[in-house]
Design a protein around this motif. Structure first.
Motif, PDB file in Angstrom:
ATOM      1  N   PRO A 162       0.829  -1.220   0.000  1.00  0.00           N
ATOM      2  CA  PRO A 162       0.000   0.000   0.000  1.00  0.00           C
ATOM      3  C   PRO A 162       0.861   1.266   0.000  1.00  0.00           C
ATOM      4  CG  PRO A 162      -0.103  -1.121   2.131  1.00  0.00           C
ATOM      5  CD  PRO A 162       0.691  -2.014   1.218  1.00  0.00           C
ATOM      6  N   VAL A 163       0.653   2.088  -1.025  1.00  0.00           N
ATOM      7  CA  VAL A 163       1.357   3.364  -1.109  1.00  0.00           C
ATOM      8  C   VAL A 163       0.473   4.423  -0.467  1.00  0.00           C
ATOM      9  CG1 VAL A 163       2.385   5.052  -2.662  1.00  0.00           C
ATOM     10  CG2 VAL A 163       2.404   2.615  -3.265  1.00  0.00           C
ATOM     11  N   PRO A 164       0.978   5.169   0.476  1.00  0.00           N
ATOM     12  CA  PRO A 164       0.108   6.183   1.108  1.00  0.00           C
ATOM     13  C   PRO A 164      -0.407   7.177   0.077  1.00  0.00           C
ATOM     14  CG  PRO A 164       2.419   6.452   1.758  1.00  0.00           C
ATOM     15  CD  PRO A 164       2.311   5.150   1.040  1.00  0.00           C
ATOM     16  N   GLY A 165      -1.734   7.388   0.095  1.00  0.00           N
ATOM     17  CA  GLY A 165      -2.336   8.369  -0.814  1.00  0.00           C
ATOM     18  C   GLY A 165      -2.670   7.818  -2.176  1.00  0.00           C
ATOM     19  N   ALA A 166      -2.360   6.504  -2.442  1.00  0.00           N
ATOM     20  CA  ALA A 166      -2.612   5.956  -3.772  1.00  0.00           C
ATOM     21  C   ALA A 166      -4.104   5.918  -4.081  1.00  0.00           C
ATOM     22  CB  ALA A 166      -2.020   4.558  -3.878  1.00  0.00           C
ATOM     23  N   GLU A 167      -4.898   5.626  -3.042  1.00  0.00           N
ATOM     24  CA  GLU A 167      -6.335   5.522  -3.295  1.00  0.00           C
ATOM     25  C   GLU A 167      -6.941   6.897  -3.628  1.00  0.00           C
ATOM     26  OE1 GLU A 167      -5.255   5.837   0.924  1.00  0.00           O
ATOM     27  OE2 GLU A 167      -4.889   4.292  -0.556  1.00  0.00           O
ATOM     28  N   LEU A 168      -6.218   7.964  -3.319  1.00  0.00           N
ATOM     29  CA  LEU A 168      -6.712   9.293  -3.664  1.00  0.00           C
ATOM     30  C   LEU A 168      -6.217   9.717  -5.044  1.00  0.00           C
ATOM     31  CD1 LEU A 168      -6.100  11.125  -0.272  1.00  0.00           C
ATOM     32  CD2 LEU A 168      -8.286  10.336  -1.196  1.00  0.00           C
ATOM     33  N   ALA A 169      -5.023   9.183  -5.435  1.00  0.00           N
ATOM     34  CA  ALA A 169      -4.388   9.683  -6.657  1.00  0.00           C
ATOM     35  C   ALA A 169      -4.952   8.983  -7.887  1.00  0.00           C
ATOM     36  CB  ALA A 169      -2.874   9.491  -6.569  1.00  0.00           C
ATOM     37  N   GLY A 170      -6.253   9.143  -8.124  1.00  0.00           N
ATOM     38  CA  GLY A 170      -6.855   8.664  -9.362  1.00  0.00           C
ATOM     39  C   GLY A 170      -6.896   7.151  -9.477  1.00  0.00           C
ATOM     40  N   ALA A 171      -6.812   6.422  -8.329  1.00  0.00           N
ATOM     41  CA  ALA A 171      -6.902   4.976  -8.397  1.00  0.00           C
ATOM     42  C   ALA A 171      -8.290   4.569  -8.874  1.00  0.00           C
ATOM     43  CB  ALA A 171      -6.599   4.379  -7.031  1.00  0.00           C
ATOM     44  N   GLU A 172      -9.317   5.332  -8.489  1.00  0.00           N
ATOM     45  CA  GLU A 172     -10.674   5.034  -8.924  1.00  0.00           C
ATOM     46  C   GLU A 172     -11.122   6.099  -9.908  1.00  0.00           C
ATOM     47  OE1 GLU A 172     -13.925   4.423  -6.225  1.00  0.00           O
ATOM     48  OE2 GLU A 172     -12.832   2.755  -5.299  1.00  0.00           O
ATOM     49  N   ILE A 173     -11.675   5.648 -11.036  1.00  0.00           N
ATOM     50  CA  ILE A 173     -12.178   6.607 -12.014  1.00  0.00           C
ATOM     51  C   ILE A 173     -13.472   7.192 -11.457  1.00  0.00           C
ATOM     52  CG2 ILE A 173     -12.997   6.888 -14.387  1.00  0.00           C
ATOM     53  CD1 ILE A 173     -11.345   4.135 -14.825  1.00  0.00           C
ATOM     54  N   PRO A 174     -13.547   8.510 -11.337  1.00  0.00           N
ATOM     55  CA  PRO A 174     -14.772   9.072 -10.768  1.00  0.00           C
ATOM     56  C   PRO A 174     -15.961   8.801 -11.685  1.00  0.00           C
ATOM     57  CG  PRO A 174     -13.327  10.800 -11.635  1.00  0.00           C
ATOM     58  CD  PRO A 174     -12.554   9.526 -11.693  1.00  0.00           C
ATOM     59  N   GLU A 175     -17.065   8.379 -11.076  1.00  0.00           N
ATOM     60  CA  GLU A 175     -18.261   8.095 -11.867  1.00  0.00           C
ATOM     61  C   GLU A 175     -18.858   9.391 -12.381  1.00  0.00           C
ATOM     62  OE1 GLU A 175     -21.356   5.651 -10.210  1.00  0.00           O
ATOM     63  OE2 GLU A 175     -19.833   4.345  -9.342  1.00  0.00           O
ATOM     64  N   GLU A 176     -19.537   9.294 -13.552  1.00  0.00           N
ATOM     65  CA  GLU A 176     -20.197  10.477 -14.075  1.00  0.00           C
ATOM     66  C   GLU A 176     -21.328  10.835 -13.115  1.00  0.00           C
ATOM     67  OE1 GLU A 176     -22.154  11.239 -18.176  1.00  0.00           O
ATOM     68  OE2 GLU A 176     -20.198  10.345 -18.568  1.00  0.00           O
ATOM     69  N   PRO A 177     -21.445  12.126 -12.774  1.00  0.00           N
ATOM     70  CA  PRO A 177     -22.479  12.473 -11.800  1.00  0.00           C
ATOM     71  C   PRO A 177     -23.871  12.111 -12.319  1.00  0.00           C
ATOM     72  CG  PRO A 177     -21.508  14.439 -12.805  1.00  0.00           C
ATOM     73  CD  PRO A 177     -20.656  13.283 -13.198  1.00  0.00           C
ATOM     74  N   GLU A 178     -24.684  11.587 -11.423  1.00  0.00           N
ATOM     75  CA  GLU A 178     -26.021  11.163 -11.828  1.00  0.00           C
ATOM     76  C   GLU A 178     -26.860  12.389 -12.179  1.00  0.00           C
ATOM     77  OE1 GLU A 178     -29.484   8.379 -10.004  1.00  0.00           O
ATOM     78  OE2 GLU A 178     -27.616   8.522  -8.903  1.00  0.00           O
ATOM     79  N   ASP A 179     -27.693  12.267 -13.213  1.00  0.00           N
ATOM     80  CA  ASP A 179     -28.524  13.376 -13.647  1.00  0.00           C
ATOM     81  C   ASP A 179     -29.766  13.428 -12.767  1.00  0.00           C
ATOM     82  OD1 ASP A 179     -29.830  15.363 -14.897  1.00  0.00           O
ATOM     83  OD2 ASP A 179     -30.214  14.287 -16.768  1.00  0.00           O
ATOM     84  N   LEU A 180     -29.774  14.395 -11.849  1.00  0.00           N
ATOM     85  CA  LEU A 180     -30.909  14.513 -10.936  1.00  0.00           C
ATOM     86  C   LEU A 180     -31.846  15.642 -11.351  1.00  0.00           C
ATOM     87  CD1 LEU A 180     -28.930  14.055  -7.596  1.00  0.00           C
ATOM     88  CD2 LEU A 180     -30.389  12.375  -8.717  1.00  0.00           C
ATOM     89  N   ARG A 181     -31.579  16.250 -12.524  1.00  0.00           N
ATOM     90  CA  ARG A 181     -32.414  17.379 -12.935  1.00  0.00           C
ATOM     91  C   ARG A 181     -33.793  16.883 -13.351  1.00  0.00           C
ATOM     92  NH1 ARG A 181     -31.098  20.064 -17.275  1.00  0.00           N
ATOM     93  NH2 ARG A 181     -30.318  18.218 -18.294  1.00  0.00           N
ATOM     94  N   PRO A 182     -34.824  17.710 -13.113  1.00  0.00           N
ATOM     95  CA  PRO A 182     -36.164  17.278 -13.530  1.00  0.00           C
ATOM     96  C   PRO A 182     -36.315  17.320 -15.055  1.00  0.00           C
ATOM     97  CG  PRO A 182     -36.239  19.455 -12.485  1.00  0.00           C
ATOM     98  CD  PRO A 182     -34.828  18.992 -12.407  1.00  0.00           C
ATOM     99  N   HIS A 183     -36.977  16.307 -15.613  1.00  0.00           N
ATOM    100  CA  HIS A 183     -37.266  16.255 -17.046  1.00  0.00           C
ATOM    101  C   HIS A 183     -38.765  16.059 -17.236  1.00  0.00           C
ATOM    102  CE1 HIS A 183     -32.982  15.920 -17.831  1.00  0.00           C
ATOM    103  NE2 HIS A 183     -32.932  14.998 -16.896  1.00  0.00           N
ATOM    104  N   TYR A 184     -39.284  16.548 -18.352  1.00  0.00           N
ATOM    105  CA  TYR A 184     -40.713  16.440 -18.630  1.00  0.00           C
ATOM    106  C   TYR A 184     -40.908  15.918 -20.034  1.00  0.00           C
ATOM    107  CZ  TYR A 184     -40.650  19.390 -14.526  1.00  0.00           C
ATOM    108  OH  TYR A 184     -40.406  19.883 -13.267  1.00  0.00           O
ATOM    109  N   GLU A 185     -41.687  14.825 -20.157  1.00  0.00           N
ATOM    110  CA  GLU A 185     -41.921  14.225 -21.472  1.00  0.00           C
ATOM    111  C   GLU A 185     -42.945  15.019 -22.268  1.00  0.00           C
ATOM    112  OE1 GLU A 185     -40.665  11.967 -23.545  1.00  0.00           O
ATOM    113  OE2 GLU A 185     -39.041  12.047 -22.086  1.00  0.00           O
ATOM    114  N   THR A 186     -44.035  15.411 -21.616  1.00  0.00           N
ATOM    115  CA  THR A 186     -45.098  16.122 -22.323  1.00  0.00           C
ATOM    116  C   THR A 186     -45.373  17.449 -21.633  1.00  0.00           C
ATOM    117  OG1 THR A 186     -46.832  15.162 -20.953  1.00  0.00           O
ATOM    118  CG2 THR A 186     -46.210  13.936 -22.925  1.00  0.00           C
ATOM    119  N   PHE A 187     -46.023  18.353 -22.374  1.00  0.00           N
ATOM    120  CA  PHE A 187     -46.321  19.658 -21.803  1.00  0.00           C
ATOM    121  C   PHE A 187     -47.327  19.524 -20.659  1.00  0.00           C
ATOM    122  CE2 PHE A 187     -48.328  23.957 -21.941  1.00  0.00           C
ATOM    123  CZ  PHE A 187     -47.200  24.665 -21.584  1.00  0.00           C
ATOM    124  N   ALA A 188     -48.253  18.564 -20.764  1.00  0.00           N
ATOM    125  CA  ALA A 188     -49.233  18.359 -19.706  1.00  0.00           C
ATOM    126  C   ALA A 188     -48.528  18.008 -18.394  1.00  0.00           C
ATOM    127  CB  ALA A 188     -50.205  17.254 -20.101  1.00  0.00           C
TER     128      ALA A 188
END
Lengths: 218, 114
Positions: A69-95
């Motif tokens: 174990p190298v100190p700080g390795a788990e912080l130095a890009g060892a894990e690819i950050p996931e794309e942030p989840e899209d939590l914005r509201p979406h609307y299919e129809t005008f109604a």
């Protein structure tokens, strides 16, 4: 007109015939035929070449030592950050949108209030980018008709629009420098470029622009 | 020659199938822009651009004025330009938004024929 590919269309079948015939003959004939078509065909009687092995494939690989174990390795890009989840509201129809949004005086959606409540969170650009900083300047448009002064709120507009969407093509950037009237607005000029076409219409939105019409407090 | 004929009949039949899908036209909404610079003269239903739908995803300045000039009729949109990635093609590429294809004609060409 026969194309180049048509004239040479017989070539692949002929090649196949030569190969099939050659495969079924004696070694000498096969050698003569094949060496006429390909380079480097071994003459009959030569012992088959020994295949070159990959130098490492014969040896048993040593087991890899457990990772130190190298100190700080788990912080130095060892894990690819996931794309942030899209939590914005979406609307299919005008109604769907009308059901979710607060209504304005005309019964249509009130976009200003919807944004305030987080019911719409439109992105500032196609590429990832930061929205423009809010610009909280209110400009009072003094009317010749008493009680019909307008307060133009920059903040409500700069959420959606950039300065150069209005300045200087639609409005000169100086208080009082733009002669505006309701006639112009209903004709689709000045504020009417947007209000009545995409934004709330002047016919039903009087008190939103004319602050004195909003009530005694204005 | 033979191949060309194939390509052309293939295109026409796919176009016919694409436009045979019924229109998804709804009641007019504030902000709808009817675009009919080329469509009716080419026997194609006109386009109705819904501002409301795009406003829920992007602010006005994501498109105005770089992609679309802010005046109805001022933008020379054509299917050629879209397939080059201009105008609607800036987003409708199958990545940012649904792609332009024969299964989606009627999503945009939703106006009533006249």
């Amino acid at each position: 007109m026969p194309g180049r590919s048509q004239r040479w269309g017989f070539a692949p079948p002929a090649l196949w015939c030569i190969l099939v015939l050659a495969a079924g003959c004696s070694p000498e004939v096969r050698y003569r035929v094949l060496s006429g078509v390909f380079d480097g065909v071994p003459p009959p009687g030569t012992p088959p070449k020994e295949r070159l092995r990959h130098p490492r494939s014969g040896t048993i690989p040593e087991p890899a030592p457990p990772p130190v174990p190298v100190p700080g390795a788990e912080l130095a890009g060892a894990e690819i950050p996931e794309e942030p989840e899209d939590l914005r509201p979406h609307y299919e129809t005008f109604a769907e949108l009308v059901a979710a949004f607060p209504a304005d005086a005309s019964g249509g959606p009130d976009w200003v209030e919807a944004v305030r409540r987080g019911l719409a969170d439109p992105l500032p650009s196609i590429e990832p980018g930061e929205p423009l900083a809010p610009f909280p300047l209110n400009v009072r448009l003094r009317s010749a008709v008493p009680g019909f002064d307008v307060v133009f709120p920059h903040a409500a507009h700069t959420y959606w629009l950039r300065c150069d969407n209005c300045h200087q093509e639609i409005f000169v950037m100086r208080a009082g420098a733009n002669p505006i009237s309701m006639t112009k607005i209903f004709r689709g000029e000045a504020c009417g470029r947007c209000h009545g076409t995409v934004a709330f219409a002047a016919e039903t939105g009087c008190p939103r622009c004319h602050v004195r019409m909003a009530g005694p407090a204005g | 020659m033979k191949r060309n004929v194939w390509r052309r009949t293939g295109f026409v039949s796919m176009l016919t199938v694409g436009l045979a899908i019924p229109s998804q036209a709804t009641d007019p909404v504030l902000g709808d822009v009817r675009m009919d610079r080329l469509s009716t003269t080419n026997a194609i239903p006109p386009v109705v651009f819904p501002h409301w739908k795009h406003r829920t995803e992007f602010r006005c300045y994501a498109c105005h004025p770089e992609i679309f000039e802010m005046r109805a009729g001022a933008n020379a949109v054509s299917m050629d330009a879209i397939s080059r990635g201009e105008f609607c093609g800036a987003c409708h590429d199958g990545h940012t938004a649904f792609a332009v294809g024969f299964d989606s004609c009627r999503t945009c060409h939703s106006g009533a024929e006249q």
